[in-house]
Design an enzyme around this catalytic site. Sequence first.
Site, mmCIF file in Angstrom:
data_model
loop_
_atom_site.group_PDB
_atom_site.id
_atom_site.type_symbol
_atom_site.label_atom_id
_atom_site.label_comp_id
_atom_site.label_asym_id
_atom_site.label_seq_id
_atom_site.Cartn_x
_atom_site.Cartn_y
_atom_site.Cartn_z
ATOM 1 N N HIS A 46 0.837 -1.341 0.259
ATOM 2 C CA HIS A 46 0.050 -0.044 -0.017
ATOM 3 C C HIS A 46 0.736 1.263 -0.010
ATOM 4 O O HIS A 46 0.225 2.613 -0.369
ATOM 5 C CB HIS A 46 -0.825 0.047 1.275
ATOM 6 C CG HIS A 46 -2.204 -0.823 1.125
ATOM 7 N ND1 HIS A 46 -2.735 -1.142 -0.029
ATOM 8 C CD2 HIS A 46 -2.536 -1.933 2.192
ATOM 9 C CE1 HIS A 46 -3.796 -1.954 0.189
ATOM 10 N NE2 HIS A 46 -3.425 -2.504 1.418
ATOM 11 N N ARG A 71 6.750 -5.893 3.438
ATOM 12 C CA ARG A 71 5.554 -6.532 3.286
ATOM 13 C C ARG A 71 5.193 -6.353 1.609
ATOM 14 O O ARG A 71 5.282 -5.513 0.956
ATOM 15 C CB ARG A 71 4.366 -5.662 3.906
ATOM 16 C CG ARG A 71 3.095 -6.195 3.621
ATOM 17 C CD ARG A 71 1.905 -5.758 4.030
ATOM 18 N NE ARG A 71 1.386 -4.319 3.756
ATOM 19 C CZ ARG A 71 0.356 -3.709 4.223
ATOM 20 N NH1 ARG A 71 -0.617 -4.339 4.926
ATOM 21 N NH2 ARG A 71 0.248 -2.618 3.818
ATOM 22 N N ASP A 85 15.887 -12.497 -1.531
ATOM 23 C CA ASP A 85 17.437 -12.328 -2.045
ATOM 24 C C ASP A 85 17.946 -10.795 -2.120
ATOM 25 O O ASP A 85 19.081 -10.580 -1.828
ATOM 26 C CB ASP A 85 17.364 -12.456 -3.739
ATOM 27 C CG ASP A 85 16.906 -14.090 -4.059
ATOM 28 O OD1 ASP A 85 17.322 -15.019 -3.225
ATOM 29 O OD2 ASP A 85 16.488 -14.277 -5.256
ATOM 30 N N GLU A 147 -6.731 -11.184 7.799
ATOM 31 C CA GLU A 147 -7.335 -9.996 7.701
ATOM 32 C C GLU A 147 -8.604 -10.077 6.980
ATOM 33 O O GLU A 147 -9.364 -9.088 6.407
ATOM 34 C CB GLU A 147 -6.727 -9.009 6.855
ATOM 35 C CG GLU A 147 -5.960 -9.517 5.767
ATOM 36 C CD GLU A 147 -5.022 -8.617 5.198
ATOM 37 O OE1 GLU A 147 -4.988 -7.096 5.377
ATOM 38 O OE2 GLU A 147 -4.028 -8.980 4.068
ATOM 39 N N ASP A 173 -8.312 -3.960 7.333
ATOM 40 C CA ASP A 173 -8.807 -4.936 6.467
ATOM 41 C C ASP A 173 -9.924 -5.944 7.064
ATOM 42 O O ASP A 173 -10.976 -6.485 6.829
ATOM 43 C CB ASP A 173 -8.037 -5.704 5.757
ATOM 44 C CG ASP A 173 -7.437 -5.030 4.288
ATOM 45 O OD1 ASP A 173 -8.498 -4.573 3.815
ATOM 46 O OD2 ASP A 173 -6.199 -4.848 4.040
#
Length: 262
Positions: A46, A71, A85, A147, A173
């Site tokens: 987001h 995230r 990575d 969520e 959420d």
Amino acid sequence: MRPNRLREIWKSGGAALNGWLAIPNSFSAETMAHQGWDALTIDLQHGVVDYQAMVPMLQAISTTATVPVVRVPWLEPGILMKTLDAGAYGVICPMVNTREDAQKLVAWTHYAPRGTRSFGPVRALLYGGADYAQHANDTIVTFAMIETAQALDNLDDILSVEGLDAIYIGPSDLSLALGCTPTFDDVDPPVAQAIDHILARAKAHGVVAAIHNGSTEAALRRIAKGFQFVTVSSDARLMAAGAQQVVAQMRDRPTPVSAQGY
């Protein structure tokens, strides 16, 4: 391999304080990292951060002992593997709704024989150490976001997946999913009950419970309940709040600053 301080904090029974990065800038990430957070999460879902901005932000966080977490935008193997990575020591994955989702998340974040993560830790070797491959499976932390109503229905199935280290509650959420007003802290009663239920089931399964908060007061209350990873606000919100406070203080002077021609 460099140890993961989150695992050390949790093993001792403590709670980790996590900051949130939505601004795609390495200097702001570096500034946040030097403020004493246990972990900082770069938000690719987001926030306005993309992969190219994420890498220098990870490098900036690496100037401190703060644990770098990301995230990811969604449950998708490519971005999960590229994020690890690049040197993330934890990944938070949104919308994990079923046992199968959780199994995929664990598989895509672990090397064989535990999972199917492809080998190519280009920057992770620099951050984690030359023996990264041997210890990554036991060092990286994997969070599944809880969520949705579907995730609540499948909660015990999700929590029972071996290799899932933690769950992360997104109160906004979760509120929407339960037909309530989206918010972080003062959630409606059905959401409060769901949060308590998720926490209790996570404890029963030996999985760390994490949650997003809008204020320090809410985060402290949730630590007291047993949450071991709490996020408070974000870089953008903190910057706005600090600037707003300064402006308000200057405007409240007997002679406002703007009236003096500054």
